[in-house]
Design a protein around this motif. Structure first.
Motif, PDB file in Angstrom:
ATOM      1  N   SER A  32       0.604  -1.010  -0.243  1.00 29.74           N
ATOM      2  CA  SER A  32       0.349  -0.371  -0.088  1.00 29.74           C
ATOM      3  C   SER A  32       0.911   1.394   0.068  1.00 29.74           C
ATOM      4  CB  SER A  32      -1.105   0.376   0.871  1.00 29.74           C
ATOM      5  OG  SER A  32      -1.566  -0.988   1.152  1.00 29.74           O
ATOM      6  N   ALA A  33       2.700   0.608   0.367  1.00 32.19           N
ATOM      7  CA  ALA A  33       3.032   2.630   0.559  1.00 32.19           C
ATOM      8  C   ALA A  33       3.633   2.385  -0.885  1.00 32.19           C
ATOM      9  CB  ALA A  33       3.859   1.796   1.946  1.00 32.19           C
ATOM     10  N   ILE A  34       3.686   1.621  -1.411  1.00 32.00           N
ATOM     11  CA  ILE A  34       4.967   1.498  -2.467  1.00 32.00           C
ATOM     12  C   ILE A  34       4.551   2.859  -3.269  1.00 32.00           C
ATOM     13  CG2 ILE A  34       3.988  -0.283  -3.844  1.00 32.00           C
ATOM     14  CD1 ILE A  34       7.981   0.706  -3.642  1.00 32.00           C
ATOM     15  N   GLY A  35       3.332   2.881  -3.241  1.00 28.55           N
ATOM     16  CA  GLY A  35       2.941   4.036  -4.893  1.00 28.55           C
ATOM     17  C   GLY A  35       3.054   4.750  -4.105  1.00 28.55           C
ATOM     18  N   GLY A  36       2.717   5.484  -2.919  1.00 25.75           N
ATOM     19  CA  GLY A  36       3.162   7.054  -2.220  1.00 25.75           C
ATOM     20  C   GLY A  36       4.919   7.011  -2.890  1.00 25.75           C
ATOM     21  N   ASP A  37       6.383   5.949  -2.730  1.00 27.75           N
ATOM     22  CA  ASP A  37       6.865   5.780  -2.942  1.00 27.75           C
ATOM     23  C   ASP A  37       7.329   6.660  -4.437  1.00 27.75           C
ATOM     24  OD1 ASP A  37       8.165   5.323  -0.449  1.00 27.75           O
ATOM     25  OD2 ASP A  37       8.435   2.954  -1.007  1.00 27.75           O
ATOM     26  N   ILE A  38       6.717   5.753  -5.111  1.00 24.42           N
ATOM     27  CA  ILE A  38       6.717   6.164  -6.531  1.00 24.42           C
ATOM     28  C   ILE A  38       6.555   7.942  -7.089  1.00 24.42           C
ATOM     29  CG2 ILE A  38       6.365   5.927  -9.042  1.00 24.42           C
ATOM     30  CD1 ILE A  38       7.760   3.779  -8.280  1.00 24.42           C
ATOM     31  N   PHE A  39       5.044   7.962  -6.061  1.00 18.88           N
ATOM     32  CA  PHE A  39       4.489   9.582  -6.398  1.00 18.88           C
ATOM     33  C   PHE A  39       5.387  10.119  -5.531  1.00 18.88           C
ATOM     34  CE2 PHE A  39       2.510  12.374  -4.150  1.00 18.88           C
ATOM     35  CZ  PHE A  39       1.175  12.784  -5.043  1.00 18.88           C
ATOM     36  N   ARG A  40       5.802  10.281  -4.471  1.00 19.54           N
ATOM     37  CA  ARG A  40       7.282  10.893  -3.905  1.00 19.54           C
ATOM     38  C   ARG A  40       8.122  11.231  -4.785  1.00 19.54           C
ATOM     39  NH1 ARG A  40      11.556   9.713  -1.537  1.00 19.54           N
ATOM     40  NH2 ARG A  40      11.009   7.014  -1.337  1.00 19.54           N
ATOM     41  N   THR A  41       8.978  10.341  -4.946  1.00 19.28           N
ATOM     42  CA  THR A  41       9.897  10.437  -6.518  1.00 19.28           C
ATOM     43  C   THR A  41       9.184  11.698  -7.621  1.00 19.28           C
ATOM     44  OG1 THR A  41      10.674   8.526  -5.742  1.00 19.28           O
ATOM     45  CG2 THR A  41      12.028   9.394  -7.831  1.00 19.28           C
ATOM     46  N   TYR A  42       8.187  11.332  -7.990  1.00 18.99           N
ATOM     47  CA  TYR A  42       7.725  11.775  -9.427  1.00 18.99           C
ATOM     48  C   TYR A  42       7.815  13.384  -8.626  1.00 18.99           C
ATOM     49  CZ  TYR A  42       4.476  13.651 -12.773  1.00 18.99           C
ATOM     50  OH  TYR A  42       3.403  14.535 -13.712  1.00 18.99           O
ATOM     51  N   MET A  43       6.427  13.817  -7.693  1.00 16.70           N
ATOM     52  CA  MET A  43       7.026  15.030  -7.095  1.00 16.70           C
ATOM     53  C   MET A  43       8.004  15.942  -7.106  1.00 16.70           C
ATOM     54  SD  MET A  43       3.089  15.723  -6.180  1.00 16.70           S
ATOM     55  CE  MET A  43       2.924  17.137  -5.323  1.00 16.70           C
ATOM     56  N   VAL A  62     -13.203   8.990   0.291  1.00 20.49           N
ATOM     57  CA  VAL A  62     -12.696   8.482  -0.295  1.00 20.49           C
ATOM     58  C   VAL A  62     -11.995   8.110  -1.221  1.00 20.49           C
ATOM     59  CG1 VAL A  62     -12.943   5.796   0.057  1.00 20.49           C
ATOM     60  CG2 VAL A  62     -13.904   7.093   1.927  1.00 20.49           C
ATOM     61  N   ALA A  63     -10.795   7.541  -1.954  1.00 13.09           N
ATOM     62  CA  ALA A  63     -10.788   7.007  -3.774  1.00 13.09           C
ATOM     63  C   ALA A  63     -10.480   6.063  -3.295  1.00 13.09           C
ATOM     64  CB  ALA A  63      -9.635   7.663  -3.707  1.00 13.09           C
ATOM     65  N   LYS A  64     -11.428   4.999  -4.040  1.00 13.09           N
ATOM     66  CA  LYS A  64     -11.628   3.148  -3.820  1.00 13.09           C
ATOM     67  C   LYS A  64     -10.354   2.729  -4.927  1.00 13.09           C
ATOM     68  CE  LYS A  64     -14.125   0.594  -2.460  1.00 13.09           C
ATOM     69  NZ  LYS A  64     -15.887   0.396  -1.652  1.00 13.09           N
ATOM     70  N   LEU A  65     -10.421   1.943  -4.212  1.00 11.29           N
ATOM     71  CA  LEU A  65      -8.751   1.220  -4.633  1.00 11.29           C
ATOM     72  C   LEU A  65      -9.959  -0.495  -5.609  1.00 11.29           C
ATOM     73  CD1 LEU A  65      -5.807   0.646  -2.770  1.00 11.29           C
ATOM     74  CD2 LEU A  65      -5.328   1.853  -4.358  1.00 11.29           C
ATOM     75  N   GLN A  66      -9.603  -0.145  -6.538  1.00 13.70           N
ATOM     76  CA  GLN A  66     -10.061  -1.875  -7.866  1.00 13.70           C
ATOM     77  C   GLN A  66      -9.265  -2.964  -7.347  1.00 13.70           C
ATOM     78  OE1 GLN A  66     -13.092  -0.276  -9.095  1.00 13.70           O
ATOM     79  NE2 GLN A  66     -11.920   1.697  -8.755  1.00 13.70           N
ATOM     80  N   THR A  78      -0.322  -5.640  -5.948  1.00 11.09           N
ATOM     81  CA  THR A  78      -0.535  -5.729  -7.301  1.00 11.09           C
ATOM     82  C   THR A  78      -1.117  -4.679  -7.249  1.00 11.09           C
ATOM     83  OG1 THR A  78      -2.519  -6.689  -7.106  1.00 11.09           O
ATOM     84  CG2 THR A  78      -1.211  -8.064  -8.037  1.00 11.09           C
ATOM     85  N   THR A  79      -1.740  -3.456  -6.789  1.00 13.76           N
ATOM     86  CA  THR A  79      -2.314  -1.828  -6.365  1.00 13.76           C
ATOM     87  C   THR A  79      -1.634  -0.739  -7.115  1.00 13.76           C
ATOM     88  OG1 THR A  79      -2.781  -1.600  -4.678  1.00 13.76           O
ATOM     89  CG2 THR A  79      -4.469  -2.948  -5.345  1.00 13.76           C
ATOM     90  N   LEU A  80      -0.391  -1.066  -7.222  1.00 13.24           N
ATOM     91  CA  LEU A  80       0.601  -0.454  -6.766  1.00 13.24           C
ATOM     92  C   LEU A  80       0.228   1.064  -8.641  1.00 13.24           C
ATOM     93  CD1 LEU A  80       3.254   1.465  -7.443  1.00 13.24           C
ATOM     94  CD2 LEU A  80       5.234  -0.584  -8.515  1.00 13.24           C
ATOM     95  N   GLY A  81      -0.515   0.157  -9.524  1.00 12.17           N
ATOM     96  CA  GLY A  81      -0.658   1.588 -10.661  1.00 12.17           C
ATOM     97  C   GLY A  81      -1.711   2.124 -10.065  1.00 12.17           C
ATOM     98  N   ASN A  82      -2.658   1.281  -9.831  1.00 12.57           N
ATOM     99  CA  ASN A  82      -3.993   2.311  -9.530  1.00 12.57           C
ATOM    100  C   ASN A  82      -4.096   3.233  -8.045  1.00 12.57           C
ATOM    101  OD1 ASN A  82      -7.534   0.560  -8.006  1.00 12.57           O
ATOM    102  ND2 ASN A  82      -6.887   2.178  -9.122  1.00 12.57           N
ATOM    103  N   THR A  83      -3.204   3.066  -7.122  1.00  8.83           N
ATOM    104  CA  THR A  83      -2.528   4.012  -6.179  1.00  8.83           C
ATOM    105  C   THR A  83      -1.712   5.137  -6.669  1.00  8.83           C
ATOM    106  OG1 THR A  83      -2.098   1.830  -5.300  1.00  8.83           O
ATOM    107  CG2 THR A  83      -1.545   4.297  -4.224  1.00  8.83           C
ATOM    108  N   LEU A  84      -0.925   5.051  -7.616  1.00  5.32           N
ATOM    109  CA  LEU A  84      -0.338   5.696  -8.039  1.00  5.32           C
ATOM    110  C   LEU A  84      -1.291   6.871  -9.317  1.00  5.32           C
ATOM    111  CD1 LEU A  84       2.473   7.168  -8.638  1.00  5.32           C
ATOM    112  CD2 LEU A  84       2.752   5.884 -10.690  1.00  5.32           C
TER     113      LEU A  84
END
Lengths: 279, 279
Positions: free
Chosen positions: B53-64, B136-140, B147-153
């Motif tokens: 659940s956190a790894i999407g945050g890591d990629i986002f942090r890097t992008y930002m 709330v933003a819903k994950l699919q 497996t939700t990395l792309g969705n979270t990001l």
């Protein structure tokens, strides 16, 4: 007993043992120069550096996270994130004053017109800072950068106090007493002592330093660095709760050639203690 | 060729291969609900969560970090640093909605009266957020959190755009095309392809994923997590320039049982390329 003392003398050519035993003496709030005291109160702080020059920043960041409304971040990189702006105080730490990554980020900070403090023994960093009228806090000694942890940390805490980012009380006196007691307890000549026992257990294996929580992450990083640089062995770290969500799955097979050292925090939350026990 | 396809079918009981191959389909900016659009522009963002659940945050942090004046931090912990204040946007990501650490930090954020967004498939987190009128933003999907990395990001990028923290252009279209091409190139049935070749090399060893710089640190973390959780093997990461200042000293002896995978960035600085080559 005598063999151990002799063995240490033989192996420890850099005299690391006596440097480590005198570590508590580094913990002393240094006087802060007027040019540092006159800096504006920052919205956030960024400590830039690598290796032994950065680890003091990690411990400082952890200390500040519990006490200060000012976020502190440590950047071991080549360039600054875009959000480093004039309301960010950049502290460039390079023991030698020649670390190229730190110098690159120092120059970038200058271009962005952020307030800067340089922490160094000298080198290009001191020279560049003095020319630009940027305050310099001097590191002491001549031994490797990792041996200046106490000195760096003391400077960072004094800096945060002078900027009114944390309470004025001195946290280093208590740490100094505690560490002096521990230096006696862990002295390598004390056969049967805890340090000796741990060394026996770790001999021949690859240490995995697991921090019981983010408050001990920096301590685990320090352990790793000391194993790498003092003992010349590989070592790895990870931190609860994260490690329970992936790394632990990797241990389904054989745990050879690793040996886990688990660091615990006296101030753990109940959830934290429960997770660690269950793992 | 046929044996490999059969072998994958036998080993891959969670159907991870087809989930991975369909990863590019997750990259799509979702519509943002009016309650998110009405949030105040934050001074900083904190993504709280653990593991997949956190790894999407890591990629986002890097992008930002390359694009935005707003600092983003990822906290995998039990409690929030003191500096998380009402000008900080807390994004609580828990795929199941039951992650205890994330729920603890969500409640702490509520007490501090920070703006919050919950990203989840449901569970306690969704319920608590809805009761407190927190967006709330819903994950699919139903497969494991990683497996939700792309969705979270995608959700995080859409959120940052709606808060005007980054330019409005869509970075996901290019990524989607690139990753679709790569999914074909790296298909495990392509004997002699790069994925097959790398698997052969890594077989029986412990992967060390070395990021060429902080911009690839999150990618290395992802590789590690995938090795741990998909392959059930230990794996470790480190990042230039830091690893050159301590970890590398630990390799003075034998490199067995490790095998290094080095990740490089097309946008490396000259200093960065020089350091990596020299190491």
């Amino acid at each position: 007993m005598r063999e151990i003392v002799k063995l240490v003398e033989e192996i420890d050519r850099e005299g690391m043992q006596s440097i480590l035993l005198s570590f508590p003496q580094q913990l002393r709030l240094p006087p802060i120069s007027p040019d540092i005291e006159n800096l504006p109160r920052p919205r956030q702080m960024v400590v830039v550096g690598v290796g032994g020059s950065a680890i003091g920043g990690d411990i400082f960041r952890t200390y500040m996270a519990r006490l200060s409304p000012c976020p502190v971040h440590v950047i071991r990189g080549y360039c600054l994130p875009l959000w480093v702006d004039p309301q960010t105080l950049v502290v460039a730490v390079s023991c030698s004053g020649r670390t190229q990554e730190t110098l690159a980020m120092f120059q970038e900070a200058r271009k962005r017109k952020t307030p800067i403090v340089a922490v160094t023994r000298g080198g290009v960093l001191e020279k560049a800072a003095m020319e630009a009228k940027i305050p310099v806090a001097k590191l002491q000694g001549t031994s490797p950068p990792r041996t200046t942890l106490g000195n760096t940390l003391s400077i960072l805490i004094a800096l945060a106090q002078s900027l009114d980012l944390i309470p004025q009380e001195d946290p280093l006196e208590e740490a100094k007493t505690l560490l002096s007691d521990m230096a006696r307890e862990f002295h390598p000549s004390r056969k049967g002592g805890r340090a000796f026992e741990m060394a026996e257990k770790l001999k021949g294996s690859i240490p995995l330093i697991y921090a019981g929580g983010p408050s001990l992450e920096a301590v685990a990083t320090r352990w790793k660095g000391q194993f790498n640089e003092n003992s010349k062995v590989p070592a790895f770290t990870n931190t609860f709760p994260e490690l329970g969500h992936n790394e632990i799955v990797g241990w389904e097979g054989d745990m050879n050639p690793f040996h886990v050292v688990l660091l615990r925090d006296k101030e753990e939350t109940d959830l934290q203690s429960k997770t660690i026990s269950a793992t």
